[in-house]
Design an enzyme around this catalytic site. Sequence first.
Site, short mmCIF file in Angstrom:
data_model
loop_
_atom_site.label_atom_id
_atom_site.label_comp_id
_atom_site.label_asym_id
_atom_site.label_seq_id
_atom_site.Cartn_x
_atom_site.Cartn_y
_atom_site.Cartn_z
N LYS A 69 -3.50 2.56 -11.22
CA LYS A 69 -2.79 1.43 -11.83
C LYS A 69 -3.33 1.19 -13.23
CE LYS A 69 -3.54 -3.02 -10.95
NZ LYS A 69 -3.56 -4.35 -10.30
N GLN A 140 -0.87 -16.58 -9.89
CA GLN A 140 -1.77 -16.18 -8.82
C GLN A 140 -2.02 -17.31 -7.84
OE1 GLN A 140 -3.60 -14.28 -6.18
NE2 GLN A 140 -2.69 -13.18 -7.88
#
Length: 326
Positions: A69, A140
């Site tokens: 990633k 988040q």
Amino acid sequence: MEVLWLTEKEVRSLLTMDDAIAAVQKAFLDHGMGRTQMPSKSYLHLPDHNGDLRCMPAYLEGQDMAGVKIVNVHPGNPLIGLPTVMALLILHSPHTGEPLSIMGATYITSMRTGAAGAIAARYLARPDSHVIGMIGAGAQARTQLQGLSRHFQIDQVTVFDSFADRARAFAEDVLGFLKCDCIAVAGPEEACECDILVTTTPSRQPVVRNEWVRPGTHINAIGADAVGKQELESALLKRAKIVVDDIVQSVHSGEVNVPISEGILRPEEIHAQIGEVLAGKKPGRVSSEEITIFDSTGLGIQDVATGHAVYEKALQSGMGRRLELA
């Protein structure tokens, strides 16, 4: 040779929190059993642009999954209409090395981090926890709360953010997916009056003071993911049982990095990695009075495992598009 391309919109339509929790739990267990390869994150620091780029490779030997990633953190992005965090995930065949899929991984990053918090709290928080405190009300915070709701009966959420309007907007948003009282509070101390505290800020100065946290509290410390970041006062870590996602990465750039660099905390005082707790090698919570902290830095194994769950669902549903590489 073809690769399956999946957009952020397609990933979002495929990935559920239950999928993410199942994938991350297996990844943590593999890590605890020594069945993963995961070099530390590589950072490109971009001080002229108030941000960084990170590269996160991982191989889950037990599940035969590999990938990498690439992710950024730019705290100023919301001011220009972009997410603070954006990411791209490439999955590879461990057998041949060929790329299998390239997908938007911004949503994956948020969901797998929320899943990690849920898994940690399941093992480290009191089972009767029902009041959640949130410091930080960004993207988040939402997935952290979604994850916790899978394991706990949440009656009340108190949220503080340095931008009061964002805290109020978050409180309204929560009512759309969770039946509970959600209150925006004026200060971080009020948010600490809870059973489970979640911190999701990019702070480099502690936002939670030691004396605010009462015995029995569990803390998911999510925000510290780079050298110099710190959300919790060092004295609080000295009081607590600390569980990290990965010891090397956490000592370098997790919540423990500042107190360790200052000599206040020793690496040997870290109780366990969460995978060791899942594998039964180390205990989780052992009393209703102890303070527990999960130091989450975010691991490449979480991204690869969650991305593979998305990839498998895409293959089953025929979603995405095939792009020719060679």
